[in-house]
Design a protein around this motif. Structure first.
Motif, short mmCIF file in Angstrom:
data_model
loop_
_atom_site.label_atom_id
_atom_site.label_comp_id
_atom_site.label_asym_id
_atom_site.label_seq_id
_atom_site.Cartn_x
_atom_site.Cartn_y
_atom_site.Cartn_z
N VAL A 1 -40.14 -32.45 -67.32
CA VAL A 1 -38.87 -32.02 -67.92
C VAL A 1 -37.84 -31.77 -66.83
O VAL A 1 -36.68 -32.19 -66.94
CB VAL A 1 -39.08 -30.76 -68.78
CG1 VAL A 1 -37.73 -30.22 -69.27
CG2 VAL A 1 -39.99 -31.06 -69.96
N ALA A 2 -38.27 -31.09 -65.76
CA ALA A 2 -37.35 -30.82 -64.64
C ALA A 2 -36.90 -32.12 -63.98
O ALA A 2 -35.77 -32.22 -63.50
CB ALA A 2 -38.03 -29.92 -63.61
N ALA A 3 -37.78 -33.13 -63.95
CA ALA A 3 -37.40 -34.42 -63.38
C ALA A 3 -36.31 -35.10 -64.20
O ALA A 3 -35.46 -35.81 -63.66
CB ALA A 3 -38.63 -35.33 -63.29
N LYS A 4 -36.32 -34.83 -65.51
CA LYS A 4 -35.33 -35.46 -66.39
C LYS A 4 -33.99 -34.71 -66.38
O LYS A 4 -32.93 -35.33 -66.30
CB LYS A 4 -35.87 -35.52 -67.83
CG LYS A 4 -37.05 -36.44 -68.02
CD LYS A 4 -36.64 -37.90 -67.92
CE LYS A 4 -37.82 -38.81 -68.26
NZ LYS A 4 -37.45 -40.24 -68.14
N VAL A 5 -34.04 -33.40 -66.49
CA VAL A 5 -32.80 -32.64 -66.70
C VAL A 5 -32.37 -31.82 -65.49
O VAL A 5 -31.29 -31.25 -65.49
CB VAL A 5 -32.94 -31.69 -67.91
CG1 VAL A 5 -33.35 -32.47 -69.16
CG2 VAL A 5 -33.95 -30.58 -67.65
N GLY A 6 -33.20 -31.76 -64.46
CA GLY A 6 -32.88 -30.97 -63.28
C GLY A 6 -33.59 -29.62 -63.31
O GLY A 6 -33.84 -29.05 -64.38
N LEU A 7 -33.91 -29.11 -62.14
CA LEU A 7 -34.67 -27.86 -62.03
C LEU A 7 -33.91 -26.69 -62.66
O LEU A 7 -34.47 -25.91 -63.42
CB LEU A 7 -34.96 -27.59 -60.55
CG LEU A 7 -35.77 -26.35 -60.20
CD1 LEU A 7 -37.14 -26.39 -60.87
CD2 LEU A 7 -35.93 -26.23 -58.68
N GLU A 8 -32.62 -26.57 -62.32
CA GLU A 8 -31.84 -25.44 -62.83
C GLU A 8 -31.68 -25.50 -64.34
O GLU A 8 -31.83 -24.49 -65.04
CB GLU A 8 -30.45 -25.41 -62.16
CG GLU A 8 -30.47 -25.14 -60.67
CD GLU A 8 -30.79 -26.37 -59.84
OE1 GLU A 8 -30.98 -26.22 -58.62
OE2 GLU A 8 -30.85 -27.48 -60.41
#
Length: 401
Positions: A78-85
């Motif tokens: 999910v973080a890879a798709k939308v960004g860590l923050e």
């Protein structure tokens, strides 16, 4: 396995002071257990109000742990798709929604909200070590220790005030559980400036990337970290679930047992702070892993042989679990070279770890039911801590994936 890409910042991105970043991390961490520990003390009230059987109540308690195990490997993707923050921000929003739904009629929302808050906490559990690895690479242990202490302290407060907040009314549990949505909203508000930053982590199609990274699922060291994380989590959730029952068998009142649970959580705060002070001062972390595990072994042995002074064993057990939890979370950063690797290892370790944690209370309870005694169950738990000690020593050697 995720591998690092360059951090892409939006045109509006600005640098934030480390102190403000740390405050945001701490506020996020305070949400990691409060929604869970607040349920246990009022579970009987929820059962009576909602007409739940004992089996259904046990499943309700286990739903967040099942969500942890299921969603932890997905969180890095999910973080890879939308960004860590953005992934962290969305998780905080989802947590607030889940808490509110859990406290809202009709009964299906009780289950749906519990599942949603489990997914949200799983996401934060996995991604917060990656954020610490990126923003505090030279202070992983201290920062992890401080945020683990904050998490333990608020967890203890949540458990301690759950019954007074619920009051005497049958539906008072809704306020007792729902109030913690405000903490999630507060954390999101403080973290909001970070949403202007966008950190993209790309995932290779297959195999090692150019940087030579590989999937943690194929690393012996990663499995050592995972088993250490899982076994110490199992011990925590077994004691969180069954310690009051063990105490009541030897004549300790329910009120006293509840107070011992409060001390159990508060002593974890002290253990977290001690670990954070030591983790970067030692050439490797094996003394911490072995020492913390042996303390837990001693507490469980004491509970087995002298349950009448359970308050002492509860304090020692909580202190030792605070040490081992902080170390386990620190190892995600210490045993990896980059925050993307830390996120992948965190996802793997917490997926397997919370599977063990979810099964542990059920299995230990089944042993008790089969034998009509807590002695075999505690003996099994002591044996598992021996295994934990071995894998903790292996995971704490000074090397990386």
């Amino acid at each position: 396995m995720t591998v690092p890409a360059r951090t892409a910042l939006s045109p509006r991105a600005t640098l934030l002071r480390p102190g403000l970043i740390l405050v945001g991390v701490l506020l996020i961490a305070t949400n990691l257990r409060a929604a869970i520990t607040s349920l246990g003390p009022v579970l009987g009230i929820v059962q009576d109000d909602q007409g739940l059987s004992s089996v259904a109540a046990s499943v309700l308690v286990s739903v967040p742990l099942i969500a942890f195990a299921t969603f932890s490997p997905i969180a890095p993707k999910v973080a890879a798709k939308v960004g860590l923050e953005h992934a962290l921000g969305a998780a905080l929003l989802l947590l607030a929604v889940g808490i509110v739904l859990r406290s809202t009629p009709p009964q299906p929302l009780l289950w749906a909200g519990t599942a949603l808050l489990g997914v949200a906490i799983a996401t934060v559990n996995v991604l917060l070590p990656a954020l610490v690895k990126r923003d505090f690479p030279a202070r992983i242990g201290p920062v992890t220790g401080v945020y683990t202490a904050a998490q333990s302290g608020v967890a203890a407060i949540a458990a301690g005030i759950a019954v007074p907040l619920a009051g005497q009314q049958s539906g008072g549990w809704r306020l007792s559980l729902g109030v913690w949505a405000g903490l999630a909203v507060l954390a999101l508000g403080v973290f909001a400036p970070r949403l202007r930053r966008f950190t993209r982590i790309v995932t290779p199609s297959a195999g090692p990337g150019a940087s030579g990274t590989r999937s943690p699922w194929r690393s012996a060291l990663a499995w050592q970290v995972t088993l250490f994380m899982g076994l110490q989590s199992l011990a925590f959730y077994v004691l969180l679930t069954w310690l009051p029952s063990i105490e009541r068998v030897v004549g300790i009142s329910s009120a006293a047992a509840g107070f011992h649970q409060l001390l159990f959580n508060l002593s974890g705060l002290l253990g977290s702070l001690l670990c954070s002070a030591l983790v970067h001062r030692l050439p490797d972390q094996r003394p911490i892993a072995i020492g913390g595990s042996l303390l837990l072994m001693g507490a469980l042995t004491g509970l087995l042989l002298a349950p009448g002074i359970a308050v002492i064993w509860a304090v020692i057990a909580g202190f030792s679990i605070g040490i081992t939890l902080t170390l386990a979370l620190s190892l995600f950063g210490l045993r990896t070279r980059h925050y993307a690797e830390a996120g992948a290892l965190s996802g793997m370790a917490q997926a397997a770890g919370y599977t063990l944690a979810a099964l542990g209370p059920i299995a230990i309870g089944a042993v008790h039911d089969a034998t009509a005694s807590w002695t075999p169950a505690l003996a099994i738990l002591v044996a598992l801590v021996v295994v934990q000690t071995v894998f903790g020593a292996l995971a704490s050697r000074p090397k990386t994936l």
